[in-house]
Motif scaffolding. Structure first.
Motif, PDB file in Angstrom:
ATOM      1  N   ASP A  88       0.833  -1.208   0.000  1.00 19.03           N
ATOM      2  CA  ASP A  88       0.000   0.000   0.000  1.00 19.03           C
ATOM      3  C   ASP A  88       0.866   1.257   0.000  1.00 19.03           C
ATOM      4  OD1 ASP A  88       0.912  -0.086   2.630  1.00 19.03           O
ATOM      5  OD2 ASP A  88      -1.008   0.560   3.485  1.00 19.03           O
ATOM      6  N   ASP A  89       2.160   1.098  -0.040  1.00 20.71           N
ATOM      7  CA  ASP A  89       3.085   2.230  -0.036  1.00 20.71           C
ATOM      8  C   ASP A  89       3.015   2.940  -1.393  1.00 20.71           C
ATOM      9  OD1 ASP A  89       5.684   3.424   1.287  1.00 20.71           O
ATOM     10  OD2 ASP A  89       6.132   3.047  -0.832  1.00 20.71           O
ATOM     11  N   ALA A  90       2.717   4.251  -1.347  1.00 24.05           N
ATOM     12  CA  ALA A  90       2.468   5.000  -2.592  1.00 24.05           C
ATOM     13  C   ALA A  90       3.687   4.987  -3.514  1.00 24.05           C
ATOM     14  CB  ALA A  90       2.057   6.432  -2.256  1.00 24.05           C
ATOM     15  N   ALA A  91       4.886   5.122  -2.927  1.00 24.40           N
ATOM     16  CA  ALA A  91       6.092   5.164  -3.771  1.00 24.40           C
ATOM     17  C   ALA A  91       6.302   3.815  -4.459  1.00 24.40           C
ATOM     18  CB  ALA A  91       7.302   5.528  -2.915  1.00 24.40           C
ATOM     19  N   LEU A  92       6.053   2.728  -3.720  1.00 29.01           N
ATOM     20  CA  LEU A  92       6.213   1.392  -4.330  1.00 29.01           C
ATOM     21  C   LEU A  92       5.175   1.164  -5.426  1.00 29.01           C
ATOM     22  CD1 LEU A  92       6.889  -1.161  -1.432  1.00 29.01           C
ATOM     23  CD2 LEU A  92       8.373  -0.605  -3.381  1.00 29.01           C
ATOM     24  N   LYS A  93       3.938   1.583  -5.156  1.00 34.58           N
ATOM     25  CA  LYS A  93       2.890   1.402  -6.167  1.00 34.58           C
ATOM     26  C   LYS A  93       3.246   2.187  -7.433  1.00 34.58           C
ATOM     27  CE  LYS A  93      -0.776   2.453  -3.638  1.00 34.58           C
ATOM     28  NZ  LYS A  93      -2.200   2.717  -3.392  1.00 34.58           N
ATOM     29  N   HIS A  94       3.798   3.397  -7.237  1.00 33.50           N
ATOM     30  CA  HIS A  94       4.197   4.222  -8.382  1.00 33.50           C
ATOM     31  C   HIS A  94       5.291   3.513  -9.187  1.00 33.50           C
ATOM     32  CE1 HIS A  94       4.842   7.796 -10.737  1.00 33.50           C
ATOM     33  NE2 HIS A  94       6.130   7.829 -10.409  1.00 33.50           N
ATOM     34  N   GLU A  95       6.256   2.970  -8.469  1.00 33.24           N
ATOM     35  CA  GLU A  95       7.359   2.263  -9.130  1.00 33.24           C
ATOM     36  C   GLU A  95       6.821   1.056  -9.917  1.00 33.24           C
ATOM     37  OE1 GLU A  95      11.689   0.597  -7.759  1.00 33.24           O
ATOM     38  OE2 GLU A  95      10.500   1.550  -6.210  1.00 33.24           O
ATOM     39  N   ILE A  96       5.885   0.343  -9.294  1.00 26.07           N
ATOM     40  CA  ILE A  96       5.301  -0.839  -9.959  1.00 26.07           C
ATOM     41  C   ILE A  96       4.516  -0.401 -11.199  1.00 26.07           C
ATOM     42  CG2 ILE A  96       3.530  -2.639  -9.703  1.00 26.07           C
ATOM     43  CD1 ILE A  96       4.514  -2.952  -6.770  1.00 26.07           C
ATOM     44  N   ARG A  97       3.778   0.694 -11.075  1.00 24.92           N
ATOM     45  CA  ARG A  97       3.019   1.166 -12.232  1.00 24.92           C
ATOM     46  C   ARG A  97       3.958   1.499 -13.397  1.00 24.92           C
ATOM     47  NH1 ARG A  97      -0.706   6.644 -13.184  1.00 24.92           N
ATOM     48  NH2 ARG A  97      -0.871   6.271 -15.433  1.00 24.92           N
ATOM     49  N   LEU A  98       5.015   2.262 -13.097  1.00 30.24           N
ATOM     50  CA  LEU A  98       5.929   2.661 -14.178  1.00 30.24           C
ATOM     51  C   LEU A  98       6.560   1.438 -14.840  1.00 30.24           C
ATOM     52  CD1 LEU A  98       7.760   5.821 -12.780  1.00 30.24           C
ATOM     53  CD2 LEU A  98       5.673   5.673 -14.171  1.00 30.24           C
ATOM     54  N   ALA A  99       6.980   0.482 -14.028  1.00 24.98           N
ATOM     55  CA  ALA A  99       7.642  -0.707 -14.585  1.00 24.98           C
ATOM     56  C   ALA A  99       6.644  -1.553 -15.382  1.00 24.98           C
ATOM     57  CB  ALA A  99       8.266  -1.526 -13.461  1.00 24.98           C
ATOM     58  N   ALA A 100       5.418  -1.683 -14.860  1.00 21.42           N
ATOM     59  CA  ALA A 100       4.403  -2.479 -15.568  1.00 21.42           C
ATOM     60  C   ALA A 100       4.058  -1.810 -16.899  1.00 21.42           C
ATOM     61  CB  ALA A 100       3.153  -2.632 -14.715  1.00 21.42           C
ATOM     62  N   GLU A 101       3.890  -0.502 -16.873  1.00 20.46           N
ATOM     63  CA  GLU A 101       3.527   0.197 -18.114  1.00 20.46           C
ATOM     64  C   GLU A 101       4.642   0.120 -19.154  1.00 20.46           C
ATOM     65  OE1 GLU A 101       0.166   3.415 -16.696  1.00 20.46           O
ATOM     66  OE2 GLU A 101       2.251   4.088 -16.790  1.00 20.46           O
ATOM     67  N   ALA A 102       5.888   0.155 -18.680  1.00 23.18           N
ATOM     68  CA  ALA A 102       7.011   0.067 -19.628  1.00 23.18           C
ATOM     69  C   ALA A 102       6.959  -1.285 -20.350  1.00 23.18           C
ATOM     70  CB  ALA A 102       8.332   0.238 -18.890  1.00 23.18           C
ATOM     71  N   GLU A 103       6.714  -2.370 -19.572  1.00 19.70           N
ATOM     72  CA  GLU A 103       6.615  -3.699 -20.208  1.00 19.70           C
ATOM     73  C   GLU A 103       5.395  -3.784 -21.110  1.00 19.70           C
ATOM     74  OE1 GLU A 103       8.746  -5.864 -20.459  1.00 19.70           O
ATOM     75  OE2 GLU A 103      10.078  -5.735 -18.727  1.00 19.70           O
ATOM     76  N   GLU A 104       4.277  -3.254 -20.610  1.00 19.60           N
ATOM     77  CA  GLU A 104       3.035  -3.363 -21.380  1.00 19.60           C
ATOM     78  C   GLU A 104       3.122  -2.611 -22.697  1.00 19.60           C
ATOM     79  OE1 GLU A 104       1.264  -5.675 -20.636  1.00 19.60           O
ATOM     80  OE2 GLU A 104      -0.027  -5.427 -18.902  1.00 19.60           O
ATOM     81  N   ARG A 105       3.827  -1.463 -22.679  1.00 16.77           N
ATOM     82  CA  ARG A 105       3.972  -0.707 -23.932  1.00 16.77           C
ATOM     83  C   ARG A 105       4.694  -1.544 -24.973  1.00 16.77           C
ATOM     84  NH1 ARG A 105       5.582   3.816 -20.801  1.00 16.77           N
ATOM     85  NH2 ARG A 105       3.549   4.550 -20.074  1.00 16.77           N
ATOM     86  N   ILE A 106       5.752  -2.206 -24.538  1.00 17.51           N
ATOM     87  CA  ILE A 106       6.490  -3.073 -25.482  1.00 17.51           C
ATOM     88  C   ILE A 106       5.580  -4.215 -25.931  1.00 17.51           C
ATOM     89  CG2 ILE A 106       8.526  -4.521 -25.816  1.00 17.51           C
ATOM     90  CD1 ILE A 106       9.865  -2.936 -23.502  1.00 17.51           C
TER      91      ILE A 106
END
Ligand code: IYR
Length: 239
Positions: A87-105
């Motif tokens: 539930d940590d906002a910084a971790l969720k943000h990091e996960i979002r960025l990493a997931a979106e980077a993979e999903e874009r590819i």
């Protein structure tokens, strides 16, 4: 005539070394139908949610839902799963960025046309804002092997075991009134790195959990009729 099977009658030698009695309280068929009807009606309202409210969900509730998932059966009772609740906002943000980077590819290069076409009615794309908005991300890892007695030992049916536990988790969430998404950004290796899990834990499922947003919508897609997914005994038709 009803046969009452007794474990002893089946042969004491087939029992494991240490046993404890097991009973389920006997209920009438009517009571079982009533429970099944209510559960079916409620489960038919479960949907994968992609528009979450940011309203908080208590941590001790998430803990109970994971405890429910952890009652799942598993190969040789090895319980080859790890739930990481974020539930940590910084971790969720990091996960979002990493997931979106993979999903874009994935959306641009990895997913074939037929896959993109299959997803068209669902309307997904590489943007995953819910990974930050949902109050909790529960990441299910599957543990393919462990160090036991100083030796690397395989777990048994880790995929099946983790999938059953994850299914029980999403059902438990729905039962208490929380929405989930069974999200599988691919590849998911980044989750192990971001969450600091050891090499033997493979990210299996990323499950945002929370309340649906007030204006949440879901795709208007039906389930197949039951007779398409249920066959009694042997199929009579040609295959
Ligand atoms: N993981 C991608 C693509 C995706 C794949 C399937 I199969 C879905 O049912 C939905 C999405 C994404 O989350 O967008």
């Amino acid at each position: 005539m009803m046969t009452v099977w007794s474990a002893r009658a089946l042969g004491v030698e087939t029992l494991p070394a240490r046993c404890i009695p097991y009973h389920i309280e006997r209920r009438s068929i009517e009571a079982m139908h009533a429970t099944a009807d209510a559960l079916l009606a409620h489960m038919r309202t479960r949907r994968s949610c992609r528009f979450f409210s940011d309203e908080a969900v208590p941590r001790d509730l998430i803990e109970k839902l994971i405890a429910i998932a952890h009652t799942a059966p598993s190969g040789a009772n090895r319980q080859p799963w790890r739930f990481v609740a974020v539930d940590d906002a910084a971790l969720k943000h990091e996960i979002r960025l990493a997931a979106e980077a993979e999903e874009r590819i994935s959306y641009q290069h990895r997913m074939p046309e037929a896959w993109l076409a299959a997803l068209e009615p669902i309307g997904t794309n590489a943007e995953k804002p819910y990974l930050e908005i949902a109050p909790w991300l529960v990441v299910v890892f599957r543990i393919d092997w462990e160090m036991l007695d100083g030796k690397r030992q395989p777990n048994y049916y880790p995929f099946e075991s983790a999938a059953i536990a994850a299914g029980m988790f999403s059902m438990a969430c729905h039962q208490v009134g929380l929405a989930t998404l069974t999200h599988t950004p691919s590849p998911m290796k980044f989750l192990r790195e971001i969450l600091g899990r050891p090499v033997n834990e493979k990210p299996f499922l990323l499950v945002p959990v929370g309340y649906p947003a007030d204006d949440c919508v879901v795709p208007d897609i039906p389930k197949k009729p039951l007779d398409e997914v249920l066959q009694w005994n042997k199929c009579q038709g040609a295959i």
